[in-house]
Motif scaffolding. Structure first.
Motif, PDB file in Angstrom:
ATOM      1  N   MET A   1       0.729  -1.244   0.097  1.00  0.00           N
ATOM      2  CA  MET A   1      -0.182   0.131  -0.132  1.00  0.00           C
ATOM      3  C   MET A   1       0.707   1.152   0.079  1.00  0.00           C
ATOM      4  SD  MET A   1      -2.913  -0.903   2.504  1.00  0.00           S
ATOM      5  CE  MET A   1      -4.034   0.294   2.470  1.00  0.00           C
ATOM      6  N   PHE A   2       0.334   2.464  -0.549  1.00  0.00           N
ATOM      7  CA  PHE A   2       0.810   3.700  -0.336  1.00  0.00           C
ATOM      8  C   PHE A   2       2.144   3.519  -1.145  1.00  0.00           C
ATOM      9  CE2 PHE A   2      -1.172   2.986   3.813  1.00  0.00           C
ATOM     10  CZ  PHE A   2      -2.224   3.449   3.571  1.00  0.00           C
ATOM     11  N   SER A   3       2.179   2.811  -2.253  1.00  0.00           N
ATOM     12  CA  SER A   3       3.758   3.016  -3.087  1.00  0.00           C
ATOM     13  C   SER A   3       3.360   4.091  -4.342  1.00  0.00           C
ATOM     14  CB  SER A   3       3.515   1.725  -4.075  1.00  0.00           C
ATOM     15  OG  SER A   3       4.675   1.796  -5.169  1.00  0.00           O
ATOM     16  N   ILE A  22       8.050  15.180   4.036  1.00  0.00           N
ATOM     17  CA  ILE A  22       7.664  14.861   2.888  1.00  0.00           C
ATOM     18  C   ILE A  22       8.623  14.022   1.643  1.00  0.00           C
ATOM     19  CG2 ILE A  22       5.926  15.481   1.056  1.00  0.00           C
ATOM     20  CD1 ILE A  22       4.548  17.257   3.074  1.00  0.00           C
ATOM     21  N   SER A  23       9.360  14.996   1.378  1.00  0.00           N
ATOM     22  CA  SER A  23      10.351  14.634   0.262  1.00  0.00           C
ATOM     23  C   SER A  23      11.122  13.264   0.601  1.00  0.00           C
ATOM     24  CB  SER A  23      11.430  15.747   0.082  1.00  0.00           C
ATOM     25  OG  SER A  23      11.026  16.682  -0.173  1.00  0.00           O
ATOM     26  N   LEU A  24      11.468  13.171   1.801  1.00  0.00           N
ATOM     27  CA  LEU A  24      12.167  11.736   2.132  1.00  0.00           C
ATOM     28  C   LEU A  24      11.307  10.551   2.073  1.00  0.00           C
ATOM     29  CD1 LEU A  24      14.250  12.897   5.306  1.00  0.00           C
ATOM     30  CD2 LEU A  24      15.153  12.837   2.791  1.00  0.00           C
ATOM     31  N   LEU A  25       9.903  10.680   2.585  1.00  0.00           N
ATOM     32  CA  LEU A  25       9.166   9.722   2.549  1.00  0.00           C
ATOM     33  C   LEU A  25       8.616   9.327   1.289  1.00  0.00           C
ATOM     34  CD1 LEU A  25       7.445   7.499   4.178  1.00  0.00           C
ATOM     35  CD2 LEU A  25       5.650   9.428   4.581  1.00  0.00           C
ATOM     36  N   PHE A  26       8.508  10.455   0.431  1.00  0.00           N
ATOM     37  CA  PHE A  26       7.899  10.047  -1.046  1.00  0.00           C
ATOM     38  C   PHE A  26       9.069   9.398  -1.728  1.00  0.00           C
ATOM     39  CE2 PHE A  26       4.018  13.178  -1.819  1.00  0.00           C
ATOM     40  CZ  PHE A  26       3.709  12.824  -0.545  1.00  0.00           C
ATOM     41  N   ALA A 227       0.292  13.202   4.285  1.00  0.00           N
ATOM     42  CA  ALA A 227       0.506  13.571   2.858  1.00  0.00           C
ATOM     43  C   ALA A 227       0.929  12.261   1.859  1.00  0.00           C
ATOM     44  CB  ALA A 227       1.711  14.428   2.893  1.00  0.00           C
ATOM     45  N   LEU A 228       1.317  11.439   2.320  1.00  0.00           N
ATOM     46  CA  LEU A 228       1.556  10.086   1.611  1.00  0.00           C
ATOM     47  C   LEU A 228       0.421   9.534   1.250  1.00  0.00           C
ATOM     48  CD1 LEU A 228       3.341   7.983   0.263  1.00  0.00           C
ATOM     49  CD2 LEU A 228       3.517   6.963   2.869  1.00  0.00           C
ATOM     50  N   PHE A 229      -0.634   9.378   2.177  1.00  0.00           N
ATOM     51  CA  PHE A 229      -1.903   8.836   1.944  1.00  0.00           C
ATOM     52  C   PHE A 229      -2.690   9.694   1.103  1.00  0.00           C
ATOM     53  CE2 PHE A 229      -6.364   9.122   3.157  1.00  0.00           C
ATOM     54  CZ  PHE A 229      -6.893   8.034   2.728  1.00  0.00           C
ATOM     55  N   LEU A 230      -2.658  10.839   1.022  1.00  0.00           N
ATOM     56  CA  LEU A 230      -3.373  11.743   0.265  1.00  0.00           C
ATOM     57  C   LEU A 230      -3.095  11.914  -1.098  1.00  0.00           C
ATOM     58  CD1 LEU A 230      -4.432  14.568   2.813  1.00  0.00           C
ATOM     59  CD2 LEU A 230      -6.146  12.957   1.767  1.00  0.00           C
ATOM     60  N   CYS A 231      -1.783  11.609  -1.174  1.00  0.00           N
ATOM     61  CA  CYS A 231      -1.213  11.513  -2.496  1.00  0.00           C
ATOM     62  C   CYS A 231      -0.989  10.163  -3.329  1.00  0.00           C
ATOM     63  CB  CYS A 231       0.156  12.115  -2.450  1.00  0.00           C
ATOM     64  SG  CYS A 231       0.199  13.939  -2.063  1.00  0.00           S
ATOM     65  N   SER A 235      -6.023   6.941  -1.674  1.00  0.00           N
ATOM     66  CA  SER A 235      -6.997   7.900  -1.608  1.00  0.00           C
ATOM     67  C   SER A 235      -7.768   8.616  -2.787  1.00  0.00           C
ATOM     68  CB  SER A 235      -6.314   9.185  -0.926  1.00  0.00           C
ATOM     69  OG  SER A 235      -5.353   9.755  -1.830  1.00  0.00           O
ATOM     70  N   SER A 236      -7.927   7.760  -3.835  1.00  0.00           N
ATOM     71  CA  SER A 236      -8.368   8.176  -4.917  1.00  0.00           C
ATOM     72  C   SER A 236      -9.801   8.590  -4.889  1.00  0.00           C
ATOM     73  CB  SER A 236      -8.341   7.010  -6.046  1.00  0.00           C
ATOM     74  OG  SER A 236      -8.977   6.066  -5.670  1.00  0.00           O
ATOM     75  N   PHE A 237     -10.600   8.417  -3.827  1.00  0.00           N
ATOM     76  CA  PHE A 237     -12.068   8.807  -3.744  1.00  0.00           C
ATOM     77  C   PHE A 237     -12.079  10.191  -3.002  1.00  0.00           C
ATOM     78  CE2 PHE A 237     -16.446   8.209  -2.229  1.00  0.00           C
ATOM     79  CZ  PHE A 237     -17.080   8.240  -3.683  1.00  0.00           C
ATOM     80  N   ILE A 238     -10.961  10.693  -2.878  1.00  0.00           N
ATOM     81  CA  ILE A 238     -10.923  12.031  -2.027  1.00  0.00           C
ATOM     82  C   ILE A 238     -10.260  13.333  -2.704  1.00  0.00           C
ATOM     83  CG2 ILE A 238      -9.879  13.258   0.078  1.00  0.00           C
ATOM     84  CD1 ILE A 238      -9.414  10.299   1.119  1.00  0.00           C
ATOM     85  N   THR A 239     -11.269  14.225  -2.826  1.00  0.00           N
ATOM     86  CA  THR A 239     -10.969  15.533  -3.361  1.00  0.00           C
ATOM     87  C   THR A 239     -11.720  16.597  -2.890  1.00  0.00           C
ATOM     88  OG1 THR A 239     -10.275  16.584  -5.481  1.00  0.00           O
ATOM     89  CG2 THR A 239     -12.178  15.484  -5.361  1.00  0.00           C
ATOM     90  N   GLY A 240     -11.231  17.785  -2.742  1.00  0.00           N
ATOM     91  CA  GLY A 240     -11.720  18.997  -2.163  1.00  0.00           C
ATOM     92  C   GLY A 240     -11.972  18.954  -0.749  1.00  0.00           C
ATOM     93  N   SER A 241     -11.085  18.353   0.063  1.00  0.00           N
ATOM     94  CA  SER A 241     -11.060  18.073   1.429  1.00  0.00           C
ATOM     95  C   SER A 241     -10.073  18.655   2.107  1.00  0.00           C
ATOM     96  CB  SER A 241     -11.278  16.562   1.808  1.00  0.00           C
ATOM     97  OG  SER A 241     -12.500  16.227   1.272  1.00  0.00           O
ATOM     98  N   ASP A 242     -10.019  19.143   3.305  1.00  0.00           N
ATOM     99  CA  ASP A 242      -8.993  19.587   4.337  1.00  0.00           C
ATOM    100  C   ASP A 242      -9.021  18.527   5.525  1.00  0.00           C
ATOM    101  OD1 ASP A 242      -7.081  21.882   4.818  1.00  0.00           O
ATOM    102  OD2 ASP A 242      -8.144  21.470   6.699  1.00  0.00           O
ATOM    103  N   TYR A 243      -7.458  18.101   5.825  1.00  0.00           N
ATOM    104  CA  TYR A 243      -7.476  17.190   6.834  1.00  0.00           C
ATOM    105  C   TYR A 243      -6.794  18.125   7.912  1.00  0.00           C
ATOM    106  CZ  TYR A 243      -9.182  13.547   4.164  1.00  0.00           C
ATOM    107  OH  TYR A 243     -10.151  12.598   3.446  1.00  0.00           O
TER     108      TYR A 243
END
Length: 254
Positions: A1-3, A22-26, A227-231, A235-243
């Motif tokens: 997951m999250f690849s 974020i850069s390191l994790l991505f 950030a990883l989850f949302l990118c 998370s392909s069903f999520i847009t226009g949301s703030d977390y």
């Protein structure tokens, strides 16, 4: 997951703090990471770490407040799958104590900088057939933060831009969300405390930590995980949301 294998990501302000995490994790998750910083030197520690871990990374000197520099950088990078608008600056002051020059400086980076990157990214997302945008907003979008007039104004604009972009590009397979952190322990926080409260660093750090109901500041790695989850495709069903990622600040700070 999250690849993020075979994904190309641009991360602004990726040389330190949340952007670096974020850069390191991505990169760890397989993305080709492009760090945008004011100078190559500012990005060097991130580049060195990713390279040492076997990841793929490129640094680009770019002032996000300058549209021509941003467009040139994005055209050089080419098609992308992910954009993280993380670059930003802070300012302390109420409306009456905020000088015009300081207000303009915050708006140029925190608002125009995000706009510039959004503007330049859409043609590159189209080359990839879509993608995902993540903007770094703030709990200041949701609650009143004392002495943060310009900063709150800018982050409120970031949330509004998130909604606008999410709506406008639904049919082009471009998702857009935002994250609203509370106080996160970064080198900026340490520098702010040492500059403004010399001799009382430990006391002020404790006070700022306890302003979150959970009793501590967030860590950059925790924001990076969200950030990883949302990118990711998960998370392909999520847009226009703030977390919010805030240790309970918005809902529990009575």
């Amino acid at each position: 997951m999250f690849s993020l294998k075979n994904k190309k990501a641009i991360i602004t302000g990726g040389g330190s703090g949340i952007g670096k995490a974020i850069s390191l994790l991505f990169a760890k998750q397989g993305a080709e990471v492009h760090v945008l910083e004011l100078s190559q030197e500012s990005a060097q520690s991130t580049v060195d770490k990713i390279t040492a871990d076997g990841g793929k990374v490129f640094a680009h000197a770019c002032n996000v407040a300058n549209q021509q520099e941003v467009i040139a950088a994005f055209e050089k990078i080419g098609n992308i799958d992910i954009l993280v608008n993380n670059a930003g600056i802070a300012h302390v002051g109420k409306v009456e104590t905020t000088a015009e020059a300081d207000f303009d400086r915050v708006m140029n980076v925190n608002v125009k900088g995000v706009y510039n990157c959004l503007h330049a990214s859409i043609p590159q997302f189209r080359k990839s057939g879509g993608g995902v945008i993540l903007n770094l907003a703030s709990i200041a979008c949701w609650v009143g933060i004392p002495d943060r007039f310009a900063y709150s104004t800018g982050k409120g604009a970031v949330m509004a831009m998130t909604l606008s972009v999410a709506k406008d590009y639904l049919n082009e397979n471009i998702r857009c969300n935002s994250i609203s952190p509370a106080r996160v322990h970064t080198p900026f926080v340490d520098g702010f405390i040492s500059k403004n409260y010399p001799g009382n660093e430990a006391e002020i750090f404790e006070k700022l930590s306890k302003s979150q109901p959970i009793g501590r500041m967030g860590q950059p790695d925790e924001v990076a995980a969200l950030a990883l989850f949302l990118c990711s495709d998960e998370s392909s069903f999520i847009t226009g949301s703030d977390y919010p990622i805030d240790g309970g600040f918005i809902k529990l700070n009575n």
